[in-house]
Design a protein around this motif. Structure first.
Motif, PDB file in Angstrom:
ATOM      1  N   PRO A   9     -27.121 -13.934 -16.743  1.00  0.00           N
ATOM      2  CA  PRO A   9     -25.822 -14.831 -16.581  1.00  0.00           C
ATOM      3  C   PRO A   9     -24.766 -13.990 -15.826  1.00  0.00           C
ATOM      4  O   PRO A   9     -23.914 -15.046 -15.355  1.00  0.00           O
ATOM      5  N   GLU A  10     -24.838 -12.918 -15.696  1.00  0.00           N
ATOM      6  CA  GLU A  10     -23.426 -12.050 -14.820  1.00  0.00           C
ATOM      7  C   GLU A  10     -23.615 -11.997 -13.504  1.00  0.00           C
ATOM      8  O   GLU A  10     -24.787 -11.782 -13.120  1.00  0.00           O
ATOM      9  N   GLY A  42     -29.947 -17.061 -16.414  1.00  0.00           N
ATOM     10  CA  GLY A  42     -28.648 -17.587 -16.289  1.00  0.00           C
ATOM     11  C   GLY A  42     -28.588 -17.711 -14.607  1.00  0.00           C
ATOM     12  O   GLY A  42     -29.957 -17.577 -13.922  1.00  0.00           O
TER      13      GLY A  42
END
Length: 137
Positions: A9-10, A42
Motif C-alpha cells: 500500500p505504501e 496495494g
C-alpha cells in the motif's frame, strides 16, 4: 538469490518490515497491485532479492514428506490434514512465526490456496526489514 515480488500500500519505501507475504511470480503480485484481491496488497509493486538459506520449503516436492514431518516436530501442524475451514495457510503460519524463527527459519514457502492454485507464496517471518526497490509492472 531468489527474486520475490510484493504489492504494497505504501509508495516510496526502501524496506518492508513485519510478517509479510511475497511471491516468486511478478504476474501473481500484479493481481494484488491491481486490487483483484480486495483488502490485500496495494497499488505499489516492489521487488526484493533474498537469500533462500533460511527457507522452510512447504511446497510439494520430492522432500515434502520430510518437510511435513519437520512441521509436525516443530509443533505447527500436519499440512495433509489441515482443515480448509480453518482459514488460509498463511494465517496459520503467522500464528506459528515464533516457533519457526526459533528453529532458524526466516521464510516459509508454500502454494497459496492449494489445490485451487499453485502460486508460490513466501511468508517472511524474520525480524529485520526486507530491502526492496520499486518495480514497474
Amino acid at each position: 538469490m531468489t527474486t520475490l515480488y510484493r504489492a504494497h500500500p505504501e509508495e516510496g519505501v526502501k524496506a518492508i518490515a513485519g510478517v509479510t507475504s511475497w511471491t516468486t511470480s511478478k504476474e501473481h503480485a500484479l493481481k494484488y497491485a491491481a486490487g483483484r484481491f480486495h483488502g490485500f496488497g496495494g497499488p505499489n509493486l516492489y521487488v526484493a532479492e533474498v537469500d533462500p538459506a533460511g527457507l522452510l520449503d512447504l511446497r510439494p516436492h520430492d522432500g515434502y514428506p520430510v518437510i511435513r514431518d519437520e512441521l509436525l516436530a516443530l509443533g505447527i501442524c500436519d499440512l495433509d490434514n489441515y482443515a480448509q475451514g480453518r482459514g488460509y495457510l498463511h494465517e496459520l503460519f503467522r500464528e506459528a512465526a515464533e516457533v519457526v524463527r526459533a528453529h532458524g527459519y526466516a521464510w516459509l514457502a508454500f502454494c497459496d490456496e492449494r489445490p485451487v492454485s499453485d502460486d508460490d507464496e513466501w511468508l517472511y517471518l524474520g525480524a529485520d526489514p526486507v530491502p526492496v526497490r520499486a518495480c514497474k509492472p
